[in-house]
Write a protein that holds these residues in place. Structure first.
Motif, PDB file in Angstrom:
ATOM      1  N   ASN A   1      14.929  32.913   2.261  1.00 24.31           N
ATOM      2  CA  ASN A   1      15.668  31.805   2.864  1.00 24.31           C
ATOM      3  C   ASN A   1      15.178  30.449   2.364  1.00 24.31           C
ATOM      4  O   ASN A   1      14.005  30.256   2.065  1.00 24.31           O
ATOM      5  CB  ASN A   1      15.546  31.840   4.390  1.00 24.31           C
ATOM      6  CG  ASN A   1      16.513  30.886   5.063  1.00 24.31           C
ATOM      7  OD1 ASN A   1      17.655  30.748   4.625  1.00 24.31           O
ATOM      8  ND2 ASN A   1      16.075  30.225   6.114  1.00 24.31           N
ATOM      9  N   ARG A   2      16.110  29.534   2.319  1.00 23.23           N
ATOM     10  CA  ARG A   2      15.814  28.169   1.892  1.00 23.23           C
ATOM     11  C   ARG A   2      14.985  27.445   2.956  1.00 23.23           C
ATOM     12  O   ARG A   2      15.087  27.715   4.155  1.00 23.23           O
ATOM     13  CB  ARG A   2      17.132  27.430   1.663  1.00 23.23           C
ATOM     14  CG  ARG A   2      16.985  26.043   1.075  1.00 23.23           C
ATOM     15  CD  ARG A   2      18.355  25.485   0.705  1.00 23.23           C
ATOM     16  NE  ARG A   2      18.242  24.146   0.138  1.00 23.23           N
ATOM     17  CZ  ARG A   2      19.267  23.471  -0.351  1.00 23.23           C
ATOM     18  NH1 ARG A   2      20.476  24.004  -0.365  1.00 23.23           N
ATOM     19  NH2 ARG A   2      19.095  22.259  -0.850  1.00 23.23           N
ATOM     20  N   ALA A   3      14.155  26.502   2.507  1.00 19.14           N
ATOM     21  CA  ALA A   3      13.385  25.640   3.407  1.00 19.14           C
ATOM     22  C   ALA A   3      13.695  24.180   3.073  1.00 19.14           C
ATOM     23  O   ALA A   3      14.251  23.879   2.017  1.00 19.14           O
ATOM     24  CB  ALA A   3      11.894  25.916   3.269  1.00 19.14           C
ATOM     25  N   GLY A   4      13.354  23.291   3.998  1.00 17.23           N
ATOM     26  CA  GLY A   4      13.559  21.867   3.764  1.00 17.23           C
ATOM     27  C   GLY A   4      14.877  21.373   4.328  1.00 17.23           C
ATOM     28  O   GLY A   4      15.492  22.000   5.181  1.00 17.23           O
ATOM     29  N   GLU A   5      15.321  20.216   3.859  1.00 14.57           N
ATOM     30  CA  GLU A   5      16.572  19.647   4.339  1.00 14.57           C
ATOM     31  C   GLU A   5      17.245  18.867   3.220  1.00 14.57           C
ATOM     32  O   GLU A   5      16.626  18.540   2.201  1.00 14.57           O
ATOM     33  CB  GLU A   5      16.346  18.742   5.550  1.00 14.57           C
ATOM     34  CG  GLU A   5      15.590  17.459   5.267  1.00 14.57           C
ATOM     35  CD  GLU A   5      15.456  16.576   6.514  1.00 14.57           C
ATOM     36  OE1 GLU A   5      15.317  17.119   7.624  1.00 14.57           O
ATOM     37  OE2 GLU A   5      15.503  15.349   6.353  1.00 14.57           O
ATOM     38  N   GLU A   6      18.532  18.601   3.403  1.00 11.86           N
ATOM     39  CA  GLU A   6      19.276  17.803   2.439  1.00 11.86           C
ATOM     40  C   GLU A   6      20.259  16.926   3.191  1.00 11.86           C
ATOM     41  O   GLU A   6      20.732  17.282   4.271  1.00 11.86           O
ATOM     42  CB  GLU A   6      20.009  18.698   1.430  1.00 11.86           C
ATOM     43  CG  GLU A   6      21.029  19.630   2.049  1.00 11.86           C
ATOM     44  CD  GLU A   6      21.703  20.525   1.026  1.00 11.86           C
ATOM     45  OE1 GLU A   6      21.757  20.127  -0.144  1.00 11.86           O
ATOM     46  OE2 GLU A   6      22.174  21.603   1.402  1.00 11.86           O
TER      47      GLU A   6
ATOM     48  N   ALA B   1       8.255  27.831   8.658  1.00 10.66           N
ATOM     49  CA  ALA B   1       9.582  27.219   8.719  1.00 10.66           C
ATOM     50  C   ALA B   1       9.774  26.147   7.657  1.00 10.66           C
ATOM     51  O   ALA B   1      10.899  25.905   7.211  1.00 10.66           O
ATOM     52  CB  ALA B   1       9.805  26.624  10.110  1.00 10.66           C
ATOM     53  N   THR B   2       8.694  25.481   7.247  1.00 12.27           N
ATOM     54  CA  THR B   2       8.812  24.426   6.238  1.00 12.27           C
ATOM     55  C   THR B   2       8.131  24.797   4.923  1.00 12.27           C
ATOM     56  O   THR B   2       8.013  23.959   4.033  1.00 12.27           O
ATOM     57  CB  THR B   2       8.203  23.104   6.760  1.00 12.27           C
ATOM     58  OG1 THR B   2       6.798  23.277   6.960  1.00 12.27           O
ATOM     59  CG2 THR B   2       8.856  22.680   8.060  1.00 12.27           C
ATOM     60  N   THR B   3       7.695  26.040   4.799  1.00 13.11           N
ATOM     61  CA  THR B   3       6.908  26.456   3.639  1.00 13.11           C
ATOM     62  C   THR B   3       7.796  26.832   2.461  1.00 13.11           C
ATOM     63  O   THR B   3       8.721  27.639   2.590  1.00 13.11           O
ATOM     64  CB  THR B   3       6.017  27.664   3.995  1.00 13.11           C
ATOM     65  OG1 THR B   3       5.239  27.350   5.139  1.00 13.11           O
ATOM     66  CG2 THR B   3       5.101  28.024   2.830  1.00 13.11           C
ATOM     67  N   GLU B   4       7.505  26.237   1.318  1.00  7.69           N
ATOM     68  CA  GLU B   4       8.132  26.655   0.066  1.00  7.69           C
ATOM     69  C   GLU B   4       7.074  27.362  -0.772  1.00  7.69           C
ATOM     70  O   GLU B   4       5.927  26.922  -0.853  1.00  7.69           O
ATOM     71  CB  GLU B   4       8.681  25.446  -0.691  1.00  7.69           C
ATOM     72  CG  GLU B   4       9.810  24.742   0.035  1.00  7.69           C
ATOM     73  CD  GLU B   4      10.394  23.592  -0.782  1.00  7.69           C
ATOM     74  OE1 GLU B   4       9.943  23.410  -1.931  1.00  7.69           O
ATOM     75  OE2 GLU B   4      11.266  22.894  -0.272  1.00  7.69           O
TER      76      GLU B   4
END
Length: 281
Positions: free
Chosen positions: A200-205, A256-259
């Motif tokens: 799954n993708r993390a972060g925001e745009e 949750a925020t880990t890439e």
């Protein structure tokens, strides 16, 4: 907005990255990308079709599967066509040890009820996994979270468990129905196992206009649902209603925020194991 990023299947920056990575690491690579299709009569008529797609390449960089998302999220519906769910299955060859692993592929919304209109208990994707006797499930995801930026920052390297628990619930048939595949994915006897990769993708745009930004749940994981060989029939009379001594094994669960890289050797002992208790009465 999507137009500048569309790629023909097997061509473009996503495919090039997949091929280079597969050759360098001698592994299979799966990458999600927005696909443009122009072929046959449509090309002559200047017509295009777009898909939310997943490209799979082998160790030599050759394309072995191009899967198109079958269940579209509402944002997909603004630009993409529905794909064929039947094209999301492949018997993957592995070199060491030499074996074939029946694999189901999906993209994000595919594990939800169709258009959120089908019954929650239709379990379309999970039942396809069982019916195809898949031993491996690979999910490419850009799963959103309703948490605020501040709440995500507090979680940081801890998983977003509401999302993780929901993903597990969408695979409940793997616990309730008997697994019928023969050889186990690890080449061992004993418990039947289906390995699931949640990427799954993390972060925001940013979102257009005054809309709030899109925030992603992260929480990538590698798990397996196992069933012990001893099974007991329930008293319901339903031929598919089996009770198994089932477990959920988890090798890696990212924040949750880990890439980064979510890694698992599923032949080794998991980091966590969850036992399931059958409800009585």
């Amino acid at each position: 907005a999507i137009r500048p990023y569309l790629e023909p299947a097997g061509h473009g920056p996503s495919a090039e990255w997949a091929r280079e990575t597969a050759r360098r690491l001698r592994c299979k690579v799966c990458v999600g990308y927005p696909e443009i299709e122009m072929s046959g009569e449509r090309r002559e008529q200047g017509e295009e079709k777009y898909y939310n797609s997943l490209l799979v390449v082998d160790e030599n960089g050759d394309t072995i599967l191009n899967y198109r998302k079958a269940f579209l999220y509402y944002t997909d519906e603004t630009w993409a066509e529905e794909g064929d769910a039947a094209r999301g299955f492949l018997s993957l060859p592995f070199e060491s040890p030499a074996r074939q692993v029946d694999t189901s592929f999906g993209i994000c919304m595919d594990i939800n009820p169709y258009k959120f209109e089908a019954p929650y208990t239709a379990w379309e994707f999970a039942n396809r996994v069982l019916d195809s006797k898949s031993q491996l499930v690979v999910l490419s995801m850009a799963w959103l979270t309703l948490l605020s930026r501040e709440e995500l920052d507090v979680l940081a390297d801890k998983p977003e468990l509401d999302t993780f628990n929901y993903w597990i619930r969408r695979f409940l048939p793997l616990i309730r129905r008997k697994m019928d595949h023969q050889a186990d994915i690890d080449g061992k006897g004993g418990a039947k196992k289906i390995v699931i990769v949640f990427a799954n993708r993390a972060g925001e745009e940013p979102s257009p206009g005054d809309n709030p930004p899109a925030r992603y749940a992260g929480t990538s994981a590698v798990i397996a649902v196992t069933q012990q060989p001893r099974m007991e029939r329930s008293g319901s009379g339903d031929e598919e209603d089996f009770y198994a001594n089932a477990e959920i094994l988890c090798w890696d669960l990212m924040g949750a925020t880990t890439e980064g890289i979510c890694f698992a050797d599923t032949a080794q002992e998991p980091d966590m194991a969850f036992r399931l208790v059958k409800a009585m009465g």
